[in-house]
Design an enzyme around this catalytic site. Structure first.
Site, PDB file in Angstrom:
ATOM      1  N   CYS A 167      -3.702 -48.386 -53.878  1.00  0.00           N
ATOM      2  CA  CYS A 167      -2.889 -47.652 -54.840  1.00  0.00           C
ATOM      3  C   CYS A 167      -2.304 -48.655 -55.830  1.00  0.00           C
ATOM      4  CB  CYS A 167      -1.773 -46.927 -54.095  1.00  0.00           C
ATOM      5  SG  CYS A 167      -0.628 -46.046 -55.158  1.00  0.00           S
TER       6      CYS A 167
ATOM      7  N   HIS B 118      -4.792 -37.888 -52.942  1.00  0.00           N
ATOM      8  CA  HIS B 118      -3.946 -39.080 -53.102  1.00  0.00           C
ATOM      9  C   HIS B 118      -2.978 -38.887 -54.275  1.00  0.00           C
ATOM     10  CE1 HIS B 118      -3.453 -43.657 -53.163  1.00  0.00           C
ATOM     11  NE2 HIS B 118      -2.878 -43.271 -54.286  1.00  0.00           N
ATOM     12  N   GLU B 119      -3.500 -38.397 -55.403  1.00  0.00           N
ATOM     13  CA  GLU B 119      -2.646 -38.234 -56.590  1.00  0.00           C
ATOM     14  C   GLU B 119      -1.656 -37.086 -56.421  1.00  0.00           C
ATOM     15  OE1 GLU B 119      -2.713 -40.726 -58.341  1.00  0.00           O
ATOM     16  OE2 GLU B 119      -4.670 -41.512 -57.816  1.00  0.00           O
TER      17      GLU B 119
ATOM     18  N   HIS C 128       1.418 -38.120 -54.593  1.00  0.00           N
ATOM     19  CA  HIS C 128       2.426 -38.832 -55.395  1.00  0.00           C
ATOM     20  C   HIS C 128       3.457 -37.862 -55.985  1.00  0.00           C
ATOM     21  CE1 HIS C 128       1.281 -43.036 -55.518  1.00  0.00           C
ATOM     22  NE2 HIS C 128       0.021 -42.752 -55.826  1.00  0.00           N
TER      23      HIS C 128
HETATM   24 CO    CO Z   1      -1.601 -44.081 -55.725  1.00  0.00          CO
END
Ligand code: CO
Length: 185
Positions: free
Chosen positions: A111, A155-156, A159
């Site tokens: 990341c 993953h995004e 966030h």
């Molecule tokens: Co990331």
């Protein structure tokens, strides 16, 4: 103002754990400008010359909280087996369905916001259905993805909820091979 690697929040910053807010669609001028900066970072980071010139670490995705904007915008750009890369510039992405089966990147995840290595399998849904507003096409969309693109989307989206990839690694057995787990090379 150009996003560079230096302007990206690192996980030493507690704000990265914030929950971000959905935004109004179609996007305001301010949000559209933010989305375009995110698109430019990811695109340019994949070109060697620009990456070096502007200090961009190569990326396949970026989420608005990583640039200190706590709103639901993500950018994903992943290569496909054939043709052009798949590009998703999305507002308010939400996983509305997913497989029971999990997948993981065989070598773990990284990341832009995480400088320390965190080895281990990051468990993801193997297949997802995402509802979102497509910023480039300016319309609501339903996206079905599996494989690598599904991993990056998850993953995004994480966030946006203050979740980092290593939160999903089994602390006591980071390379645990659970039944039916798909390894993505
Ligand atoms: Co990331």
């Amino acid at each position: 103002m150009r996003i560079t690697y230096d302007t990206i929040l690192k996980d030493t910053d507690p704000r990265l754990r914030n929950s971000s807010q959905p935004i109004k669609t179609p996007l305001s001028a301010k949000h559209l400008a933010l989305a375009k900066r995110m698109l430019r970072y990811v695109k340019d980071s994949r070109e060697e010359e620009k990456a070096e010139k502007y200090n961009l670490r190569p990326a396949v995705g970026l989420a608005a909280p990583q640039v200190g904007e706590f709103v639901h915008i993500i950018m994903v750009m992943v290569d496909q087996e054939e043709g052009e890369p798949a590009v998703y510039l999305l507002a308010n992405p939400k996983i509305i369905a997913h497989s029971i089966q999990n997948s993981t990147l065989a070598t773990g995840e990284g990341c832009l916001s995480v400088e320390e290595p965190h080895p281990g399998y990051v468990l993801r849904h193997a297949r997802i259905t995402v509802r979102a507003y497509d910023i480039l096409d300016q319309k609501d969309v339903i996206i079905k993805e599996d494989g690598y693109a599904a991993v990056v989307l998850q993953h995004e989206i994480d966030h946006l909820h203050g979740v980092l990839f290593y939160d999903r690694i089994n602390k006591t057995n980071p390379w645990e091979q659970t039944p039916n787990l798909i390894l993505i090379d």
